[in-house]
Write an enzyme that holds these catalytic residues in place. Structure first.
Site, PDB file in Angstrom:
ATOM      1  N   GLU A  40      21.366 -35.070  -9.376  1.00  0.00           N
ATOM      2  CA  GLU A  40      20.072 -35.678  -9.092  1.00  0.00           C
ATOM      3  C   GLU A  40      19.609 -36.582 -10.219  1.00  0.00           C
ATOM      4  O   GLU A  40      19.779 -36.272 -11.402  1.00  0.00           O
ATOM      5  CB  GLU A  40      19.031 -34.595  -8.824  1.00  0.00           C
ATOM      6  CG  GLU A  40      19.218 -34.023  -7.433  1.00  0.00           C
ATOM      7  CD  GLU A  40      18.346 -32.817  -7.180  1.00  0.00           C
ATOM      8  OE1 GLU A  40      17.266 -33.009  -6.603  1.00  0.00           O
ATOM      9  OE2 GLU A  40      18.746 -31.710  -7.565  1.00  0.00           O
TER      10      GLU A  40
ATOM     11  N   CYS B 288      15.475 -40.586 -15.358  1.00  0.00           N
ATOM     12  CA  CYS B 288      15.776 -39.215 -15.775  1.00  0.00           C
ATOM     13  C   CYS B 288      17.114 -38.833 -15.161  1.00  0.00           C
ATOM     14  O   CYS B 288      17.263 -38.811 -13.940  1.00  0.00           O
ATOM     15  CB  CYS B 288      14.649 -38.298 -15.286  1.00  0.00           C
ATOM     16  SG  CYS B 288      14.941 -36.570 -15.675  1.00  0.00           S
TER      17      CYS B 288
ATOM     18  N   CYS C  22      22.731 -25.600 -13.445  1.00  0.00           N
ATOM     19  CA  CYS C  22      22.465 -25.293 -14.857  1.00  0.00           C
ATOM     20  C   CYS C  22      22.763 -23.818 -15.101  1.00  0.00           C
ATOM     21  O   CYS C  22      22.436 -22.973 -14.276  1.00  0.00           O
ATOM     22  CB  CYS C  22      20.998 -25.581 -15.182  1.00  0.00           C
ATOM     23  SG  CYS C  22      20.585 -25.349 -16.936  1.00  0.00           S
TER      24      CYS C  22
ATOM     25  N   CYS D  55      16.114 -20.207 -17.106  1.00  0.00           N
ATOM     26  CA  CYS D  55      14.672 -20.329 -17.343  1.00  0.00           C
ATOM     27  C   CYS D  55      13.928 -19.968 -16.055  1.00  0.00           C
ATOM     28  O   CYS D  55      14.223 -20.503 -14.988  1.00  0.00           O
ATOM     29  CB  CYS D  55      14.330 -21.751 -17.786  1.00  0.00           C
ATOM     30  SG  CYS D  55      15.240 -22.268 -19.262  1.00  0.00           S
TER      31      CYS D  55
ATOM     32  N   CYS E 282      12.058 -22.736 -13.841  1.00  0.00           N
ATOM     33  CA  CYS E 282      12.783 -23.943 -13.427  1.00  0.00           C
ATOM     34  C   CYS E 282      13.614 -23.690 -12.185  1.00  0.00           C
ATOM     35  O   CYS E 282      14.403 -22.737 -12.125  1.00  0.00           O
ATOM     36  CB  CYS E 282      13.678 -24.430 -14.565  1.00  0.00           C
ATOM     37  SG  CYS E 282      14.600 -25.917 -14.139  1.00  0.00           S
TER      38      CYS E 282
ATOM     39  N   CYS F  18       9.819 -32.476 -13.297  1.00  0.00           N
ATOM     40  CA  CYS F  18      10.534 -31.558 -14.191  1.00  0.00           C
ATOM     41  C   CYS F  18      10.666 -30.192 -13.543  1.00  0.00           C
ATOM     42  O   CYS F  18       9.677 -29.624 -13.078  1.00  0.00           O
ATOM     43  CB  CYS F  18       9.758 -31.345 -15.482  1.00  0.00           C
ATOM     44  SG  CYS F  18       9.630 -32.757 -16.528  1.00  0.00           S
TER      45      CYS F  18
HETATM   46  N1  SAH Z   1      17.785 -28.071 -20.170  1.00  0.00           N
HETATM   47  C1  SAH Z   1      17.028 -29.066 -20.862  1.00  0.00           C
HETATM   48  C2  SAH Z   1      16.667 -30.290 -20.032  1.00  0.00           C
HETATM   49  C3  SAH Z   1      16.142 -30.068 -18.631  1.00  0.00           C
HETATM   50  S1  SAH Z   1      14.522 -29.412 -18.444  1.00  0.00           S
HETATM   51  C4  SAH Z   1      15.784 -28.431 -21.461  1.00  0.00           C
HETATM   52  O1  SAH Z   1      15.525 -27.271 -21.194  1.00  0.00           O
HETATM   53  O2  SAH Z   1      15.107 -29.074 -22.241  1.00  0.00           O
HETATM   54  C5  SAH Z   1      13.431 -30.684 -18.906  1.00  0.00           C
HETATM   55  C6  SAH Z   1      12.023 -30.181 -19.196  1.00  0.00           C
HETATM   56  O3  SAH Z   1      11.381 -29.715 -17.994  1.00  0.00           O
HETATM   57  C7  SAH Z   1      12.008 -29.005 -20.150  1.00  0.00           C
HETATM   58  O4  SAH Z   1      11.094 -29.235 -21.181  1.00  0.00           O
HETATM   59  C8  SAH Z   1      11.531 -27.841 -19.284  1.00  0.00           C
HETATM   60  O5  SAH Z   1      10.824 -26.912 -20.045  1.00  0.00           O
HETATM   61  C9  SAH Z   1      10.666 -28.534 -18.263  1.00  0.00           C
HETATM   62  N2  SAH Z   1      10.507 -27.779 -17.029  1.00  0.00           N
HETATM   63  C10 SAH Z   1      11.410 -27.000 -16.408  1.00  0.00           C
HETATM   64  N3  SAH Z   1      10.905 -26.488 -15.274  1.00  0.00           N
HETATM   65  C11 SAH Z   1       9.652 -26.955 -15.159  1.00  0.00           C
HETATM   66  C12 SAH Z   1       8.624 -26.814 -14.192  1.00  0.00           C
HETATM   67  N4  SAH Z   1       8.817 -26.102 -13.080  1.00  0.00           N
HETATM   68  N5  SAH Z   1       7.455 -27.444 -14.406  1.00  0.00           N
HETATM   69  C13 SAH Z   1       7.284 -28.226 -15.500  1.00  0.00           C
HETATM   70  N6  SAH Z   1       8.222 -28.414 -16.441  1.00  0.00           N
HETATM   71  C14 SAH Z   1       9.383 -27.787 -16.278  1.00  0.00           C
END
Ligand code: SAH
Length: 362
Positions: free
Chosen positions: A96, A109, A116, A120, A123, A347
């Protein structure tokens, strides 16, 4: 080397490698430069379109190599102008990419992995698990596809382009491919998107933060924190059990010492209602960063909700209060405006979502 049906993906080669490749098949070096410009500057995705190459060479290339391995499966357009591309690799895995128009320049982006491996809890991509890491060619081609879709094939990008490695995947678990893609995209005879215009975000892979600190032409760095204590971070970002906050922030401090003028270094903090967004959390965060002598700005990202995720975004007043506490302790804090939430492009929402009620495909 990247293969598809045993064919090499030329999009993942640097200009020097492409020159060696053509020399190996008995062609002069300038053909390598010509093909590199065709792939990255003219953004052509097939050899057949490179009509300035002799027909015999094009046929030869079609047999041994490929110019494109991604196909666009669907595209979605947000009411705010954001576009989400759902692509497929040659082996049928989702990739994506999100195009975000902004006032002064555009941001793309990109994803570094299909799915992944990190878990987390806030996410959506985590729910896919790791499918596989993307090759340098697959990373570069995402940018080619997005630019061609928005501006037309090979058309110059009027406002310049910033890249963020904040799509699916953990870029620092695919470090070599990521850095190679960054080098290919920086080539003035190609896309010419310099590392200074690129930001990669990591959940905290400490050895790679330390490695990035030694690299001269490097992208900007962002660190996802999400919590000010190990207890809470262990829960939200299990990678914290491997590299806890002290180790992560010690690496950040060493990285900070290597920053050169113009390089950007940021922390990201997703704001989850009632979970990590209290005044106390803000004070803990400020104290933690102070203790490690860190001065980077903090980007507050209101949580982007999705059905299977057990969180809600913090209310705007809460985010503002959190921000003002950080500011009162001397930090620069910014609230990131969510983009493309309606098309699952924001994000943490990238999870190959296809059929959602009201999703506007284009
Ligand atoms: N794995 C990497 C890059 C992808 S996530 C990382 O963790 O940095 C990119 C950003 O999106 C990260 O800062 C993460 O904390 C944020 N993120 C993930 N899920 C989210 C959500 N549901 N709402 C808002 N931000 C989110």
């Amino acid at each position: 080397m990247i293969e598809m049906d045993r064919r090499i993906n030329l999009t993942g080669l640097s200009q020097a490698e492409l020159i060696s490749f053509v020399e190996e098949i008995g062609e002069p070096a300038y053909r390598g430069r010509q093909i590199f410009a065709a792939l990255h500057h003219r953004r052509l995705q097939s050899f057949d379109e490179m009509t300035d190459l002799p027909k015999a060479l094009r046929e030869r290339l079609n047999e041994t190599a490929t110019a494109s391995t991604l196909t666009v499966e669907s595209r979605y357009l947000s009411e705010d102008g954001t576009r989400r591309f759902l692509m497929k690799t040659y082996d049928n895995l989702p990739v994506e990419t999100v195009f975000i128009p902004e006032e002064h320049r555009d941001t793309i982006c990109f994803s570094s992995q299909s799915g992944c491996p990190l878990q987390c809890t806030f996410c959506l991509t985590a729910q896919l698990g790791l499918l596989r890491s993307l090759t340098p060619g697959e990373i570069v081609e995402q940018i080619v596809i997005a630019l061609n879709d928005v501006y037309g094939v090979g058309v110059a990008t009027p406002r310049g382009t910033n890249l963020v490695g904040m799509g699916a995947g953990e870029p620092f678990l695919n470090f070599d491919s990521l850095m190679k893609a960054v080098r290919i995209m920086a080539d003035p005879q190609g896309l010419f998107i310099v590392p200074h215009r690129v930001t990669v975000s990591t959940a905290g892979v400490v050895p790679r933060i330390r490695e990035l600190a030694t690299i001269p032409d490097r992208p900007n760095l962002a660190i996802s924190l999400a919590a000010p204590t190990n207890d809470l971070r262990d829960e939200l970002m299990p990678i914290n059990r491997k590299w806890p906050l002290e180790e992560l922030l010690a690496a950040c401090k060493d990285f900070q010492a290597t920053l050169k003028a113009g390089e950007r270094f940021t922390f990201e903090y997703v704001m989850l209602d009632g979970v990590n967004d209290s005044d106390e959390h803000a004070r803990q965060l400020a104290n933690l960063l102070n203790r490690h002598d860190l001065h980077a700005r903090v980007n507050l990202i209101p949580h982007n909700p999705a059905d299977p995720l057990p969180y809600q975004p913090s209310p705007a007043t809460r985010v503002e209060m959190f921000k003002s506490i950080l500011e009162s302790k001397g930090f620069r804090a910014f609230v990131r405006r969510p983009r493309g939430r309606d098309i699952f492009a924001a994000c943490g929402q990238l999870a190959a979502v296809r059929q959602h009620v009201g999703l506007r495909a284009i």
